[in-house]
Design a protein around this motif. Sequence first.
Motif, PDB file in Angstrom:
ATOM      1  N   LEU A  22       0.999  -1.401   0.072  1.00 39.28           N
ATOM      2  CA  LEU A  22      -0.103  -0.385   0.218  1.00 39.28           C
ATOM      3  C   LEU A  22       1.426   1.494   0.262  1.00 39.28           C
ATOM      4  CD1 LEU A  22      -2.818  -0.630   2.056  1.00 39.28           C
ATOM      5  CD2 LEU A  22      -3.225  -0.580  -0.443  1.00 39.28           C
ATOM      6  N   SER A  23       1.938   1.408   0.544  1.00 37.85           N
ATOM      7  CA  SER A  23       2.903   1.911   0.570  1.00 37.85           C
ATOM      8  C   SER A  23       3.741   2.912  -0.767  1.00 37.85           C
ATOM      9  CB  SER A  23       4.266   2.310   1.861  1.00 37.85           C
ATOM     10  OG  SER A  23       4.583   1.091   1.331  1.00 37.85           O
ATOM     11  N   VAL A  24       3.248   1.367  -1.281  1.00 30.77           N
ATOM     12  CA  VAL A  24       3.950   1.863  -2.903  1.00 30.77           C
ATOM     13  C   VAL A  24       3.071   2.184  -3.953  1.00 30.77           C
ATOM     14  CG1 VAL A  24       4.795   0.887  -4.983  1.00 30.77           C
ATOM     15  CG2 VAL A  24       5.682   0.156  -2.466  1.00 30.77           C
ATOM     16  N   PHE A  25       1.723   2.387  -3.555  1.00 32.54           N
ATOM     17  CA  PHE A  25       0.551   2.089  -4.084  1.00 32.54           C
ATOM     18  C   PHE A  25      -0.526   3.381  -4.453  1.00 32.54           C
ATOM     19  CE2 PHE A  25      -4.125   1.303  -5.595  1.00 32.54           C
ATOM     20  CZ  PHE A  25      -4.340   1.187  -6.595  1.00 32.54           C
ATOM     21  N   THR A  26       0.199   4.258  -2.575  1.00 31.74           N
ATOM     22  CA  THR A  26      -0.322   5.050  -2.354  1.00 31.74           C
ATOM     23  C   THR A  26       0.489   5.938  -2.572  1.00 31.74           C
ATOM     24  OG1 THR A  26      -0.884   4.906  -0.567  1.00 31.74           O
ATOM     25  CG2 THR A  26      -2.470   4.249  -1.124  1.00 31.74           C
ATOM     26  N   LYS A  27       1.496   6.013  -2.679  1.00 28.71           N
ATOM     27  CA  LYS A  27       3.429   6.824  -1.935  1.00 28.71           C
ATOM     28  C   LYS A  27       2.782   8.026  -3.377  1.00 28.71           C
ATOM     29  CE  LYS A  27       8.155   6.706  -1.797  1.00 28.71           C
ATOM     30  NZ  LYS A  27       9.204   6.604  -2.325  1.00 28.71           N
ATOM     31  N   SER A  28       2.317   8.041  -4.310  1.00 32.08           N
ATOM     32  CA  SER A  28       2.605   9.044  -5.154  1.00 32.08           C
ATOM     33  C   SER A  28       1.210  10.096  -4.843  1.00 32.08           C
ATOM     34  CB  SER A  28       2.666   8.671  -6.570  1.00 32.08           C
ATOM     35  OG  SER A  28       1.630   8.162  -6.486  1.00 32.08           O
TER      36      SER A  28
END
Length: 309
Positions: A200-206
Amino acid sequence: GFMPKEDISENKKNMGAVNKARLIIFGTTVALIDIVSIIYGTVAKQFFLKSAAETLDLFCKQTQRIFMSDLQSEVKLSLQMAKSVATLNFCKNPDDPEAKALMDEEMKSYASSLLSGSTFYMSYSNMHFWSTDGTNYIVDSKLPENYWANLVLNLKESEKYNFNINYNPELKSINLWVNVPVRDAATRKVIGLVGTGIPLSVFTKSIYEGKNPLIGLYIFNDEREIVGAEDVSLIENKTLIQDVLKPQLNEFITKVLDSKQRKPVEKYSTSDSLYYMAHVEDLGWNIFAYKEGNNKLLYTGIGVVIYFI
């Protein structure tokens, strides 16, 4: 030093006129300050709300596009994996070393094109879960945390894939999982699964990194569990959105979730704040973005006006 009565009387009249004039000027000044205060407060509030509305509307639409473009790419590749000859052979014969070697090689080639850089695969005949990141373990479908294995096994044929979010203790991360059932070509029964787990950190990071710092943001599913927040503990604990918002906002959310025909973006406002709620239908997720005003800020300019008057 004797002053005639006529002069004293005249002086009193003049002083009275001066005091009266001062009172009129003071009264007019106070009235002007009130008028300026009202005009400034109204204009400032209108400007804030208009600017906030434009910002939130654009932000919600952009966030929806990011989610959908990323998801569609992940789903498309996962569906291709499920149909490959190597996948079908492996799910039928998971203990065959040659079938396993070919599967490993093919999954690594797919992994390089996915957001997480990894894929997973499992045959239901031996419940051995494999991932290109090196993780492998036997899935005990009786354990509550492995509910996803039963969900995929029981998917209808019309359901090509599903999503779930959970903390995987083996991988030590909170992931958005894209699960695709692998079906036997003849019987159409589910014999295995493939997919990818996007942290989730990758998915929502941007989304969170590119966000205007004045915009508040929560992402939650239709069951009201928070799946996106700056405070990661809210995701880990599956905190409900109503536990972090004001009561009137929860009423707004309930109304939207209960609606049979949802708009792409729903709006709620108070005298100085705006709240937007957008739906990511494929995920069953909701983007809750808001911009709250501060009445104190609206009146700082009034003090400056008073000072100069």
